[in-house]
Design an enzyme around this catalytic site. Structure first.
Site, PDB file in Angstrom:
ATOM      1  CG  ASP A  28      -2.060   0.961   1.123  1.00 12.13           C
ATOM      2  OD1 ASP A  28      -2.295   1.482   0.013  1.00 12.13           O
ATOM      3  OD2 ASP A  28      -2.725   1.217   2.141  1.00 12.13           O
ATOM      4  N   GLY A  31       0.174   5.465  -4.399  1.00 11.61           N
ATOM      5  CA  GLY A  31      -0.420   6.751  -4.776  1.00 11.61           C
ATOM      6  C   GLY A  31       0.172   7.894  -3.964  1.00 11.61           C
ATOM      7  CG  HIS A  45       0.204   1.991  -9.438  1.00 11.62           C
ATOM      8  ND1 HIS A  45      -0.053   1.663  -8.127  1.00 11.62           N
ATOM      9  CD2 HIS A  45      -0.905   2.659  -9.870  1.00 11.62           C
ATOM     10  CE1 HIS A  45      -1.257   2.106  -7.784  1.00 11.62           C
ATOM     11  NE2 HIS A  45      -1.787   2.721  -8.816  1.00 11.62           N
ATOM     12  CD  GLU A  75     -13.135  -4.746  -2.002  1.00 12.71           C
ATOM     13  OE1 GLU A  75     -11.965  -5.175  -2.184  1.00 12.71           O
ATOM     14  OE2 GLU A  75     -14.056  -5.465  -1.576  1.00 12.71           O
ATOM     15  CD1 TRP A  77     -12.650  -5.522  -9.923  1.00 15.60           C
ATOM     16  CD2 TRP A  77     -11.802  -4.720 -11.822  1.00 15.60           C
ATOM     17  NE1 TRP A  77     -12.000  -6.554 -10.561  1.00 15.60           N
ATOM     18  CE2 TRP A  77     -11.468  -6.086 -11.724  1.00 15.60           C
ATOM     19  CE3 TRP A  77     -11.360  -4.004 -12.940  1.00 15.60           C
ATOM     20  CZ2 TRP A  77     -10.722  -6.757 -12.698  1.00 15.60           C
ATOM     21  CZ3 TRP A  77     -10.612  -4.667 -13.919  1.00 15.60           C
ATOM     22  CH2 TRP A  77     -10.309  -6.021 -13.785  1.00 15.60           C
ATOM     23  NE  ARG A  79      -7.258   2.082  -6.154  1.00 19.36           N
ATOM     24  CZ  ARG A  79      -6.094   2.140  -5.563  1.00 19.36           C
ATOM     25  NH1 ARG A  79      -5.002   2.362  -6.266  1.00 19.36           N
ATOM     26  NH2 ARG A  79      -5.983   1.969  -4.258  1.00 19.36           N
ATOM     27  CG  LEU A 139       8.886 -17.530  -3.710  1.00 23.82           C
ATOM     28  CD1 LEU A 139       8.462 -17.616  -2.249  1.00 23.82           C
ATOM     29  CD2 LEU A 139       9.399 -16.119  -4.013  1.00 23.82           C
ATOM     30  CB  ILE A 203      -7.461  -7.173   7.238  1.00 21.11           C
ATOM     31  CG1 ILE A 203      -6.823  -7.305   8.646  1.00 21.11           C
ATOM     32  CG2 ILE A 203      -7.294  -8.469   6.471  1.00 21.11           C
ATOM     33  CD1 ILE A 203      -5.316  -7.498   8.673  1.00 21.11           C
TER      34      ILE A 203
HETATM   35  C1  FPP Z   1      -1.630   0.166  -3.452  1.00 24.97           C
HETATM   36  O1  FPP Z   1      -1.242   1.510  -3.471  1.00 24.97           O
HETATM   37  C2  FPP Z   1      -1.152  -0.560  -4.627  1.00 24.97           C
HETATM   38  C3  FPP Z   1      -1.926  -1.162  -5.572  1.00 24.97           C
HETATM   39  C4  FPP Z   1      -3.396  -1.120  -5.552  1.00 24.97           C
HETATM   40  C5  FPP Z   1      -1.342  -1.857  -6.715  1.00 24.97           C
HETATM   41  C6  FPP Z   1      -0.135  -2.685  -6.436  1.00 24.97           C
HETATM   42  C7  FPP Z   1       0.584  -2.886  -7.699  1.00 24.97           C
HETATM   43  C8  FPP Z   1       1.934  -2.867  -7.864  1.00 24.97           C
HETATM   44  C9  FPP Z   1       2.872  -2.728  -6.757  1.00 24.97           C
HETATM   45  C10 FPP Z   1       2.515  -2.957  -9.221  1.00 24.97           C
HETATM   46  C11 FPP Z   1       2.266  -4.191 -10.012  1.00 24.97           C
HETATM   47  C12 FPP Z   1       2.387  -5.461  -9.270  1.00 24.97           C
HETATM   48  C13 FPP Z   1       3.058  -6.570  -9.669  1.00 24.97           C
HETATM   49  C14 FPP Z   1       2.878  -7.813  -8.876  1.00 24.97           C
HETATM   50  C15 FPP Z   1       3.980  -6.610 -10.812  1.00 24.97           C
HETATM   51  P1  FPP Z   1      -2.381   2.619  -3.586  1.00 24.97           P
HETATM   52  O2  FPP Z   1      -2.545   2.950  -5.030  1.00 24.97           O
HETATM   53  O3  FPP Z   1      -3.597   2.154  -2.894  1.00 24.97           O
HETATM   54  O4  FPP Z   1      -1.709   3.807  -2.813  1.00 24.97           O
HETATM   55  P2  FPP Z   1      -2.439   4.952  -1.963  1.00 24.97           P
HETATM   56  O5  FPP Z   1      -3.168   4.266  -0.837  1.00 24.97           O
HETATM   57  O6  FPP Z   1      -1.294   5.799  -1.476  1.00 24.97           O
HETATM   58  O7  FPP Z   1      -3.341   5.684  -2.902  1.00 24.97           O
END
Ligand code: FPP
Length: 253
Positions: A28, A31, A45, A75, A77, A79, A139, A203
């Site tokens: 997390d 963003g 990302h 959830e 989706w 965005r 792994l 969670i």
């Molecule tokens: C959460 O940060 C992150 C995601 C919803 C996407 C996770 C994806 C990646 C790390 C990249 C691709 C993954 C792989 C496995 C290659 P957020 O966007 O919710 O951040 P915020 O809470 O600060 O807005």
């Protein structure tokens, strides 16, 4: 040089016999990381992928058998379409860029979630990498995609109901073990350690059934800043804990 040294000492602190068999991570803060840097959410990302690589490498090196990453929730989706599309493209490109590394490091890829709801391009790329890596026995890297625990539990209930209705199973046979076998994680042990980054203490619908006895570790660091030392720190913290599973301390000795 200094980094390398501190990296080594952290890793050296780990007790090999007390490593978990399965780590799950809620990645997390992409963003917020991007916002701090004045970039777009997609920029966050993209930098999150670097953290994924470092984490996978560290976990594989420690010979921990399972790692589950919450990459896209049911959830998510909701965005903006541009962000969803960019995340899907990033998944496809990351999978294709990393296939060789997965093969070289003996890593097996799996995916859990409503995979059929993903764009066909993502499904095709996923299935290809899953197929290519299926005999690897290092792994197991599990990507949770279009996943949510409530979705998974409801799917399990539907399938159990069908089996009861069709006479494949008796109601009396349903117990914890049987129920687990209907989940997407049926062949995967429950995680012993769950890490969430970015200072959120939630969670968020991730592996609700599987984390009944899991140790939780929260860090304020945003996901794109996560490096192997952060995973070592989480593991050091985990190894200091006493896991009692409802018993008292003295019973564990
Ligand atoms: C959460 O940060 C992150 C995601 C919803 C996407 C996770 C994806 C990646 C790390 C990249 C691709 C993954 C792989 C496995 C290659 P957020 O966007 O919710 O951040 P915020 O809470 O600060 O807005």
């Amino acid at each position: 040089m200094i980094n390398r040294y501190s990296d080594m000492t952290l890793k050296d602190k780990l007790i090999k016999e007390k490593l978990p068999k399965h780590i799950a991570i809620i990645m997390d803060g992409n963003g917020r990381w991007a916002k701090q840097k004045g970039g777009t959410r997609i920029f966050g990302h993209k930098n999150g992928v670097k953290a994924v690589k470092d984490t996978v490498e560290a976990v594989a090196e420690l010979q921990i058998p399972f790692l589950t990453l919450y990459a896209f929730s049911t959830e998510n989706w909701r965005r903006p379409k541009t962000e969803v599309n960019a995340l899907m493209s990033l998944l496809v490109s990351s999978l294709s860029d990393e296939t060789e590394t997965l093969i070289k490091n003996n890593i097996r890829l799996l995916a859990i979630g409503n995979i059929k709801s993903l764009p066909v391009k993502v499904q095709d790329e996923l299935n290809e990498v899953i197929e290519i890596t299926k005999n690897n026995n290092g792994l197991t890297l599990i990507l949770a995609l279009s996943y949510s625990a409530r979705w998974e539990i409801i799917e399990a209930v539907k399938n159990i109901s069908k089996d009861v209705k069709n006479g494949v199973m008796n109601i009396e046979e349903i117990d914890s073990e049987k129920f687990s076998s209907y989940l997407t994680t049926s062949d995967i042990p429950n995680p012993e350690l769950l890490i969430r980054t970015s200072g959120e203490y939630r969670i968020s619908n991730f592996l609700l059934w599987q984390i009944a006895y899991t140790e939780l570790y929260f860090t304020n660091k945003l996901w794109p800043d996560i490096r192997r030392e952060d995973i070592y720190n989480a593991l050091i913290d985990y190894q200091k804990r006493e896991r009692r599973f409802g018993k008292i301390s003295e019973q564990l000795k």
